[in-house]
Design a protein around this motif. Structure first.
Motif, PDB file in Angstrom:
ATOM      1  N   ILE A 166       5.547 -30.385   9.567  1.00 57.23           N
ATOM      2  CA  ILE A 166       5.626 -29.074  10.224  1.00 57.23           C
ATOM      3  C   ILE A 166       6.903 -28.334   9.838  1.00 57.23           C
ATOM      4  N   ALA A 167       7.393 -28.545   8.619  1.00 55.87           N
ATOM      5  CA  ALA A 167       8.565 -27.790   8.174  1.00 55.87           C
ATOM      6  C   ALA A 167       8.248 -26.297   8.221  1.00 55.87           C
ATOM      7  N   PRO A 168       9.102 -25.486   8.832  1.00 54.35           N
ATOM      8  CA  PRO A 168       8.799 -24.059   8.979  1.00 54.35           C
ATOM      9  C   PRO A 168       8.854 -23.296   7.663  1.00 54.35           C
ATOM     10  N   GLN A 169       7.989 -22.308   7.563  1.00 55.62           N
ATOM     11  CA  GLN A 169       8.000 -21.408   6.404  1.00 55.62           C
ATOM     12  C   GLN A 169       9.005 -20.296   6.675  1.00 55.62           C
ATOM     13  N   VAL A 170       9.934 -20.081   5.764  1.00 58.53           N
ATOM     14  CA  VAL A 170      11.001 -19.110   6.012  1.00 58.53           C
ATOM     15  C   VAL A 170      11.164 -18.083   4.900  1.00 58.53           C
ATOM     16  N   HIS A 171      10.459 -18.238   3.802  1.00 58.92           N
ATOM     17  CA  HIS A 171      10.624 -17.304   2.680  1.00 58.92           C
ATOM     18  C   HIS A 171       9.624 -16.152   2.711  1.00 58.92           C
ATOM     19  N   ALA A 172       8.591 -16.285   3.529  1.00 60.78           N
ATOM     20  CA  ALA A 172       7.587 -15.233   3.665  1.00 60.78           C
ATOM     21  C   ALA A 172       7.055 -15.237   5.089  1.00 60.78           C
ATOM     22  N   CYS A 173       6.576 -14.084   5.528  1.00 57.30           N
ATOM     23  CA  CYS A 173       5.994 -13.997   6.869  1.00 57.30           C
ATOM     24  C   CYS A 173       4.735 -14.863   6.942  1.00 57.30           C
ATOM     25  N   CYS A 174       4.636 -15.659   7.984  1.00 54.71           N
ATOM     26  CA  CYS A 174       3.481 -16.547   8.137  1.00 54.71           C
ATOM     27  C   CYS A 174       2.198 -15.789   8.438  1.00 54.71           C
ATOM     28  N   LEU A 175       2.315 -14.533   8.908  1.00 58.01           N
ATOM     29  CA  LEU A 175       1.135 -13.747   9.263  1.00 58.01           C
ATOM     30  C   LEU A 175       0.699 -12.817   8.140  1.00 58.01           C
ATOM     31  N   THR A 176       1.659 -12.124   7.539  1.00 57.60           N
ATOM     32  CA  THR A 176       1.325 -11.146   6.491  1.00 57.60           C
ATOM     33  C   THR A 176       1.503 -11.708   5.092  1.00 57.60           C
ATOM     34  N   HIS A 177       2.238 -12.814   4.978  1.00 67.38           N
ATOM     35  CA  HIS A 177       2.550 -13.466   3.698  1.00 67.38           C
ATOM     36  C   HIS A 177       3.431 -12.602   2.801  1.00 67.38           C
ATOM     37  N   GLU A 178       4.039 -11.579   3.378  1.00 67.32           N
ATOM     38  CA  GLU A 178       4.966 -10.751   2.616  1.00 67.32           C
ATOM     39  C   GLU A 178       6.322 -11.448   2.527  1.00 67.32           C
ATOM     40  N   PRO A 179       6.991 -11.370   1.362  1.00 60.77           N
ATOM     41  CA  PRO A 179       8.303 -12.021   1.208  1.00 60.77           C
ATOM     42  C   PRO A 179       9.314 -11.471   2.216  1.00 60.77           C
ATOM     43  N   LEU A 180      10.202 -12.343   2.657  1.00 60.84           N
ATOM     44  CA  LEU A 180      11.257 -11.951   3.584  1.00 60.84           C
ATOM     45  C   LEU A 180      12.593 -11.951   2.862  1.00 60.84           C
ATOM     46  N   ASP A 181      13.219 -10.795   2.825  1.00 63.70           N
ATOM     47  CA  ASP A 181      14.525 -10.633   2.170  1.00 63.70           C
ATOM     48  C   ASP A 181      15.508 -10.113   3.212  1.00 63.70           C
ATOM     49  N   PRO A 182      16.224 -11.002   3.905  1.00 62.43           N
ATOM     50  CA  PRO A 182      17.079 -10.578   5.014  1.00 62.43           C
ATOM     51  C   PRO A 182      18.228  -9.678   4.566  1.00 62.43           C
ATOM     52  N   PRO A 183      18.356  -8.497   5.168  1.00 57.72           N
ATOM     53  CA  PRO A 183      19.466  -7.590   4.836  1.00 57.72           C
ATOM     54  C   PRO A 183      20.735  -8.025   5.566  1.00 57.72           C
ATOM     55  N   ILE A 184      21.595  -8.756   4.895  1.00 52.39           N
ATOM     56  CA  ILE A 184      22.764  -9.368   5.515  1.00 52.39           C
ATOM     57  C   ILE A 184      23.668  -8.346   6.207  1.00 52.39           C
TER      58      ILE A 184
END
Length: 293
Positions: A149-167
Motif C-alpha cells: 500500500i505504498a502511496p502514489q505521490v507523483h500523480a493524482c490518484c483520481l485524475t492521473h495528472e502529474p503533480l509538480d509541487p510549486p515550492i
C-alpha cells in the motif's frame, strides 16, 4: 499432550499477567505472531526478567497451549539497549512495531517482515538525534510498501495528472487519501459551505468526490519530500536518505509523518497509539536547515 517448538522472536508488546507473569506478543521468523506467557518473569531473580523486555530478540523454546503458549527457555541474541536511552528513539521504535503488528500473521513464517523490523531498529539505534525523523518516515514507507500500500505521490490518484509541487507557493495544498491510494488534487472536489462543513475541511476529513475520504493535506515542500523519498520504488534494502535531512526543515518532516500516520491508520483501521508522543519528541530535535552554514 503439549508440543514444544523453537523459534527466534522479538518482543513487540508486553502486559502484566497474574501476580508474577507477563503476556508477550512476539514476532517470530518461523511462526509469525505468537502470544506467549513468560512465567515468573516479574520476580526479582527470574531468568526471564530481562529476556521479556521490549525489543529483546531471543532464541526461544516454547510449549504450545490451548489458547496461549508458554516460554520454557529463552536465550538473548540482541537487545537494542540504545533505544531505551532516548525517548524519541523509543517512541519511534514503538511506532514501527505497531505498524508491524498490524500486518504480521500468525502460524506462518514472517522472515522478511522480521528481518525488515530488526534492520530498522538497528538503524534507529545507530542514528543521531537529527536523523530520527528520517528513520521513522523511511521505515513507515518501507512497511507500507511491504504491505502493498505504498502511496502514489507523483500523480493524482483520481485524475492521473502529474503533480509538480510549486515550492514557492505557501498556500498550495494536495489531499492525501488512503482509499484513493495516495495524493489527490483538491481542484474540483466538493467544497464545504456550512460552518460544520468548514470545520470538517479544516480538519481534513471531508469526503473527496463521492468515494474517497481525504485523511490530510500536504504542502508543496511536504509533497516534494515524499516525491524525493519515492515510495513506489522503496525496498527493504533501500538506504536511509540522510542527504534529504539538510534539504527540508524539520516541520516538513513532521507534516509528512502526520499525513502518513493518518493514511496508515485509515488503511489498517487501527490507531497508532505511540504516535501521541511523536510530536513532543520531534519538537526537541535539532533542525539542520536552521543552522548557519
Amino acid at each position: 499432550m503439549s508440543r514444544t517448538y523453537k523459534a527466534t522472536g522479538i518482543n513487540l508488546k508486553s502486559m502484566p499477567l497474574g501476580e508474577a507473569d507477563r503476556l508477550l506478543t512476539i514476532l517470530t521468523r518461523e511462526q509469525g505472531l505468537v502470544r506467549a506467557v513468560a512465567p515468573g518473569c516479574r520476580k526479582p531473580k527470574s531468568k526471564l526478567g530481562g529476556r521479556s523486555a521490549l525489543f529483546v530478540v531471543n532464541d526461544l523454546m516454547l510449549v504450545q497451549g490451548r489458547s496461549l503458549d508458554k516460554i520454557a527457555q529463552a536465550e538473548t541474541l540482541e537487545s537494542y539497549p540504545g533505544l531505551s536511552q532516548n525517548l524519541a528513539k523509543l517512541t519511534t521504535s514503538q511506532y514501527l512495531a505497531e505498524l508491524t503488528l498490524y500486518q504480521a500473521l500468525s502460524g506462518q513464517p514472517q522472515t522478511e517482515l522480521w528481518d525488515l523490523l530488526c534492520q530498522q531498529l538497528t538503524q534507529l539505534q545507530r542514528a543521531t538525534p537529527v536523523q530520527i525523523p528520517c528513520c521513522l518516515i523511511h521505515g513507515t514507507l518501507q512497511l507500507l510498501a511491504w504491505a502493498g500500500i505504498a502511496p502514489q505521490v507523483h500523480a493524482c490518484c483520481l485524475t492521473h495528472e502529474p503533480l509538480d509541487p510549486p515550492i514557492t507557493n505557501p498556500t498550495w495544498r494536495v489531499g492525501f487519501s488512503a482509499s484513493a491510494g495516495g495524493a489527490v488534487t483538491l481542484t474540483g472536489l466538493p467544497r464545504p459551505h456550512t460552518a460544520i462543513q468548514k470545520a470538517a475541511e479544516h480538519a481534513s476529513t471531508y469526503t473527496a468526490a463521492t468515494e474517497h475520504r481525504v485523511q490530510g493535506k500536504l504542502s508543496a515542500p511536504e509533497l516534494a519530500l515524499l516525491q524525493d523519498l519515492n515510495p513506489a520504488e522503496i525496498q527493504p534494502t533501500s538506504p536511509l536518505p540522510f542527504p534529504l535531512i539538510a534539504a527540508y526543515p524539520l516541520s516538513v518532516w513532521q507534516g509528512v509523518e502526520s499525513v502518513l500516520r493518518h493514511y496508515a491508520e485509515a488503511y489498517f483501521d487501527r490507531p497508532i497509539r505511540s504516535a501521541a508522543l511523536i510530536d513532543i519528541c520531534f519538537t526537541t530535535l535539532p533542525d539542520l536547515t536552521s543552522v548557519p552554514s
